[in-house]
Design an enzyme around this catalytic site. Structure first.
Site, PDB file in Angstrom:
ATOM      1  N   VAL A 134      -0.700   2.147  -7.059  1.00  0.00           N
ATOM      2  CA  VAL A 134      -1.912   2.384  -6.279  1.00  0.00           C
ATOM      3  C   VAL A 134      -3.109   2.512  -7.206  1.00  0.00           C
ATOM      4  O   VAL A 134      -3.116   3.355  -8.113  1.00  0.00           O
ATOM      5  CB  VAL A 134      -1.800   3.659  -5.416  1.00  0.00           C
ATOM      6  CG1 VAL A 134      -3.095   3.893  -4.642  1.00  0.00           C
ATOM      7  CG2 VAL A 134      -0.623   3.552  -4.451  1.00  0.00           C
ATOM      8  N   ASP A 203      -2.016  -5.331   1.556  1.00  0.00           N
ATOM      9  CA  ASP A 203      -1.958  -4.665   0.251  1.00  0.00           C
ATOM     10  C   ASP A 203      -2.462  -3.224   0.375  1.00  0.00           C
ATOM     11  O   ASP A 203      -1.822  -2.278  -0.109  1.00  0.00           O
ATOM     12  CB  ASP A 203      -2.807  -5.449  -0.752  1.00  0.00           C
ATOM     13  CG  ASP A 203      -2.922  -4.750  -2.093  1.00  0.00           C
ATOM     14  OD1 ASP A 203      -2.016  -4.915  -2.921  1.00  0.00           O
ATOM     15  OD2 ASP A 203      -3.923  -4.026  -2.313  1.00  0.00           O
ATOM     16  N   LYS A 207      -0.494   0.716   0.038  1.00  0.00           N
ATOM     17  CA  LYS A 207      -1.022   1.806  -0.782  1.00  0.00           C
ATOM     18  C   LYS A 207      -1.334   3.029   0.078  1.00  0.00           C
ATOM     19  O   LYS A 207      -1.114   4.169  -0.346  1.00  0.00           O
ATOM     20  CB  LYS A 207      -2.267   1.327  -1.513  1.00  0.00           C
ATOM     21  CG  LYS A 207      -1.986   0.206  -2.515  1.00  0.00           C
ATOM     22  CD  LYS A 207      -3.262  -0.408  -3.048  1.00  0.00           C
ATOM     23  CE  LYS A 207      -2.957  -1.552  -4.013  1.00  0.00           C
ATOM     24  NZ  LYS A 207      -4.183  -2.228  -4.481  1.00  0.00           N
TER      25      LYS A 207
END
Length: 430
Positions: A134, A203, A207
């Site tokens: 992250v 994406d 995270k």
């Protein structure tokens, strides 16, 4: 310093993996001093031995047999940088079973199957660290897991995808439309040839799941995250935000309310006075709110070979120290086991643009549609355009379900031509 040499196996030698090799070599003496023992690269698994790489890797270290590399008895830590679900999952589980600790940057895998990986690490008595999963070089997972362990985190609000932030920044500062901004991002190397994972929000959603899991001590996976990308954001949205003294950002938001967790990724308007509004280009930032510490912000490069490798090496030093002392670090913390709140019950504010017929009574009818669904109007602005007009409505806080019902009602009204834009408004009190 111990006479023992600790051995590291690396899976993947792309942009991040190559930088890990470079740092292991260039900082060998410093790493040895920090760890308490020499650190040696045992092998590097790659798909193609002949591929051109950013950093030269000694030929004797390269192998295409990742399975054999992670099963070696002399390997102390496996660094997984190949990404994706498989074969990464199988290789990590094999490494743990064979006695190695693991450092990974694999956000998709941790978000999708974290509990199984943590369970395997606990059973093996080994570490599983993933700071680089992250926000690249930004140290955010360790503060959530350790520094704020004595506090109660209530909200995490972040820009965690550099590609989308660059695109939205171009739309804001240069008036570009989405397609042109994306093309520029690809030309500069900020966006992949296939940018789907970035621009559709996948994406960022992975995270967000990781951040929520750590912040609220609850198992949250990617499927729990409401996800919307930026492909529908228009130049009008950017200019409308500017007119409100705001800017559009793709936000990852994890909140704790009434002992329930809500996790979502979507574009939103945030006021220019909010710290996240000043995050430009491909940079990332995470804004954390907690009861005792108050408001904290973590900022920096969210991707790139060297920045991400920095996070990987930070985890590696910690894991190797633990290995040397015969201990393990903090594992999964899911004791709270809170329920994940449906998106329809999540509360925020909204900016709605509506094309209507420019005649008497339309504004009242539109206002009634909001009122009938329990959505209170804070601001309404009308601009005439011949026989048509555009209404811009900014609401007070309402649930996502209430707003969705309002939009459906509006689209069914005879005097409404279209609801052209619906944008959430975040980062500002009522």
């Amino acid at each position: 310093m111990s006479d023992k040499t600790l051995k590291v196996a690396l899976l993947g030698a792309g942009s991040v993996g190559s930088q890990v090799v470079r740092l292991l070599s260039e900082q060998a003496d410093d790493l040895a001093a920090r760890v308490g023992a020499r650190v040696e690269l045992a092998g590097v698994a790659v798909r193609n031995l002949d591929s051109k790489r950013d950093v030269e890797i000694p030929e004797h270290l390269l192998t295409t047999d990742a399975d054999a590399l992670v099963a070696r008895e002399d390997v102390d830590v496996v660094i997984e940088l190949i990404g994706g679900i498989e074969p990464a999952r199988t290789l990590i589980l094999s490494a743990l079973k064979n006695g190695a600790s693991v450092v990974t940057a694999n956000k998709a895998l941790v978000a999708a199957d974290g509990p199984a990986l943590f369970a395997a690490a606990a059973e093996a008595g080994r570490d599983l660290y993933y700071e680089a999963a992250v926000a690249g070089a930004i140290p955010i997972l360790r503060p959530l897991r350790e520094s704020l362990a004595g506090d109660r985190v209530t909200r995490v609000l972040g820009i965690v995808n550099g590609t989308t932030n660059f695109i939205l920044d171009q739309m804001d500062t240069h008036g570009a439309d989405f397609a042109d901004a994306l093309a520029e991002a690809q030309e500069l190397g900020y966006a992949e040839a296939d940018p789907t994972a970035d621009v559709e929000g996948h994406d960022a959603a992975a995270k967000a799941a990781i951040l929520a899991s750590l912040a609220f001590h609850t198992r949250v996976n990617a499927e729990d995250v409401h996800c919307e990308g930026i492909t529908k954001v228009t130049a009008f949205d950017a200019s409308a935000a500017a007119a409100m003294g705001s800017v559009v950002k793709l936000l990852a938001i994890a909140e704790l309310s009434d002992e329930q967790v809500s996790v979502r990724v979507h574009p939103a308007m945030i006021p220019l006075k909010h710290p996240l509004a000043s995050v430009r280009g491909a940079y990332n930032a995470v804004f954390v709110e907690s009861e005792a510490a108050g408001q904290l912000m973590f900022y920096g490069p969210g991707a790139g070979g060297a920045p991400t490798a920095s996070a990987v090496l930070g985890d590696l030093v910690t894991v190797l120290r633990n290995r040397l002392s015969g201990t393990t670090g903090v594992g999964e913390s899911a004791y709270a086991d809170r329920a994940v709140r449906p998106m329809s019950e999540t509360v925020t504010r909204y900016h709605v643009a509506i094309d209507v017929e420019d005649r008497a009574g339309v504004l009242a009818a539109v206002a009634q549609a909001f009122a009938d669904n329990g959505v209170s109007i804070k601001i309404v602005r009308q601009e005439g355009r011949g026989d048509d007009a555009q209404l811009v409505v900014v609401s007070h806080q309402a649930t996502d379900g209430q707003l969705s019902a309002t939009v459906e009602r509006l689209r069914g009204m005879d005097n409404v031509r279209d609801v052209t834009s619906v944008m959430r408004v975040e980062g500002e009190a009522e």
